[in-house]
Enzyme design. Structure first.
Site, PDB file in Angstrom:
ATOM      1  N   CYS A 175       0.892  -1.164   0.000  1.00  0.00           N
ATOM      2  CA  CYS A 175       0.000   0.000   0.000  1.00  0.00           C
ATOM      3  C   CYS A 175       0.927   1.210   0.000  1.00  0.00           C
ATOM      4  O   CYS A 175       1.966   1.166  -0.668  1.00  0.00           O
ATOM      5  CB  CYS A 175      -0.960  -0.039   1.201  1.00  0.00           C
ATOM      6  SG  CYS A 175      -0.162  -0.348   2.779  1.00  0.00           S
ATOM      7  N   GLN A 176       0.589   2.270   0.692  1.00  0.00           N
ATOM      8  CA  GLN A 176       1.490   3.421   0.701  1.00  0.00           C
ATOM      9  C   GLN A 176       2.711   3.171   1.582  1.00  0.00           C
ATOM     10  O   GLN A 176       3.848   3.342   1.171  1.00  0.00           O
ATOM     11  CB  GLN A 176       0.749   4.670   1.180  1.00  0.00           C
ATOM     12  CG  GLN A 176       1.608   5.931   1.179  1.00  0.00           C
ATOM     13  CD  GLN A 176       2.104   6.312  -0.204  1.00  0.00           C
ATOM     14  OE1 GLN A 176       1.337   6.306  -1.162  1.00  0.00           O
ATOM     15  NE2 GLN A 176       3.392   6.620  -0.332  1.00  0.00           N
TER      16      GLN A 176
END
Length: 375
Positions: free
Chosen positions: A261-262
């Protein structure tokens, strides 16, 4: 000033004198840092121990944590507490100005209750103003390894408690992706943008668990996106089976998939946890500890943890149903003696490895763990 539960405060000047005496004469005072792990790693009062009170511990404990839960690796400290060998225990968080300001569900409050339940006599105090004030007034009594000054206020649970190294690299981007299973890796958006890292690990596919992280090399790797935000309204559990099927499809093709994800802390970690729970039939707590050994900064937001717990009940209920429907399960129900069947739910976790270990340095020493619940 006395808090409702009788917790008294200690001013920084008094703690400074106490720390000085302790360093000179040896420890009769215990300092407990009630902040998150990364904040403690970035800087703490010399000699302080960081308590373990993450999301999963809180959910499992339901407000009643034990010394074993908050200090799992400190057996000698627990024994000294129970024997009454500490004359004082000082708790501190980031910046609580006074004891009355503490919330009942705060880490300090949970730790205070655990201490009062399990320990013998001792004077328990709260450091007024927390670490922030003490570090500003007495920096010479603090150990600092990283700086948090460049962190902007978090906009979501994904960004909570992130630290930076002295060279300015976020902790979640340091090193490389970590191996969860031989075909399953966990990392951040930064790792997903590093083709050299991906190729070195033999990554063939990426599972992007975000709505805004770009897919940098679509002509070179296989991609799948799960557009989930990292907030308490997001329904990530509705994507669990689709994500699990995608990971399995990569595995069946002898490939390797990076789930990211981030920051590689909340959303992608949640997907990896769900995969382990489903495919290995383990409880959330077991899966969480396994993944955390490999990537210590994972921290799914509170809502995701709740969805994982619900998923756990579904997975384990399915396990019970399968065993009950099996011939061996039928025999057990009839009370007949049977030999122990070879369970489809027995699997081997690798031993603990470093957070940023490479595949070539992962010695997989297997010890079968029967994870099927009692039905």
């Amino acid at each position: 000033m006395v808090a409702p539960e009788g917790l008294r405060e200690m001013e920084g000047s008094a703690l400074r004198r106490l720390v000085g005496r302790e360093e000179a004469s040896g420890g009769r005072c215990l300092l407990l840092d009630c902040r998150p792990f990364l904040a403690h790693s970035a800087g703490h009062i010399r000699g302080a121990l960081n308590v373990r009170c993450n999301t999963i511990v809180r959910r499992r404990a339901k407000g009643a944590v034990s010394l074993e839960q908050i200090l799992p690796a400190e057996g000698e400290v627990r024994a000294r507490l129970r024997a009454g060998l500490y004359t004082a225990v000082v708790l501190y968080d980031e910046r609580s100005p006074r004891a009355e300001a503490l919330r009942d569900d705060s880490t300090v409050a949970l730790v205070l209750r655990a201490l009062r339940r399990d320990m013998a006599r001792a004077d328990i105090r709260l450091l007024a103003g927390g670490y922030e004030r003490f570090a500003s007034e007495y920096p010479e009594f603090c150990a600092k390894t990283k700086t948090l000054s460049s962190i902007s206020p978090p906009s979501s649970a994904e960004s909570l408690d992130l630290g930076f190294s002295s060279c300015g690299t976020p902790l979640h981007d340091q090193g490389g992706p970590v191996e969860i299973l031989p075909f399953l890796y966990l990392g951040s958006a930064y790792h997903a943008a590093r083709r050299d890292m991906l190729d070195a690990l033999g990554i063939t596919a990426l599972l992007n668990v975000s709505s805004d992280c770009p897919n940098h090399f679509e002509g070179h790797y296989q991609y799948k996106c799960i557009p989930v935000e990292d907030n308490h309204k997001a329904d990530i559990s509705s994507w669990f089976m689709e994500a699990i099927e995608y990971i399995d499809s990569v595995k069946e093709c002898c490939g390797r998939v990076l789930v990211h994800c981030q920051a590689g802390i909340s959303r992608s970690a949640t997907i990896c946890l769900a995969y382990l729970m489903m495919k290995k039939r383990v409880k959330l707590e077991k899966a969480f500890e396994f993944v955390k050994q490999r990537r210590s900064i994972i921290s799914p937001n509170f809502s995701f943890m709740g969805q994982l717990l619900q998923f756990e009940s579904q997975v384990l209920a399915t396990s019970c149903a399968v065993e009950a429907a099996s011939p061996s399960g039928t025999l057990r129900e009839r009370g007949k003696a049977t030999s122990t069947p070879t369970s489809q739910f027995v699997f081997s976790f690798p031993v603990s490895v470093g957070v940023h270990a490479t595949p070539s340095s992962l010695p997989y020493l297997h010890s079968p763990i029967t994870t099927s619940p009692s039905c």
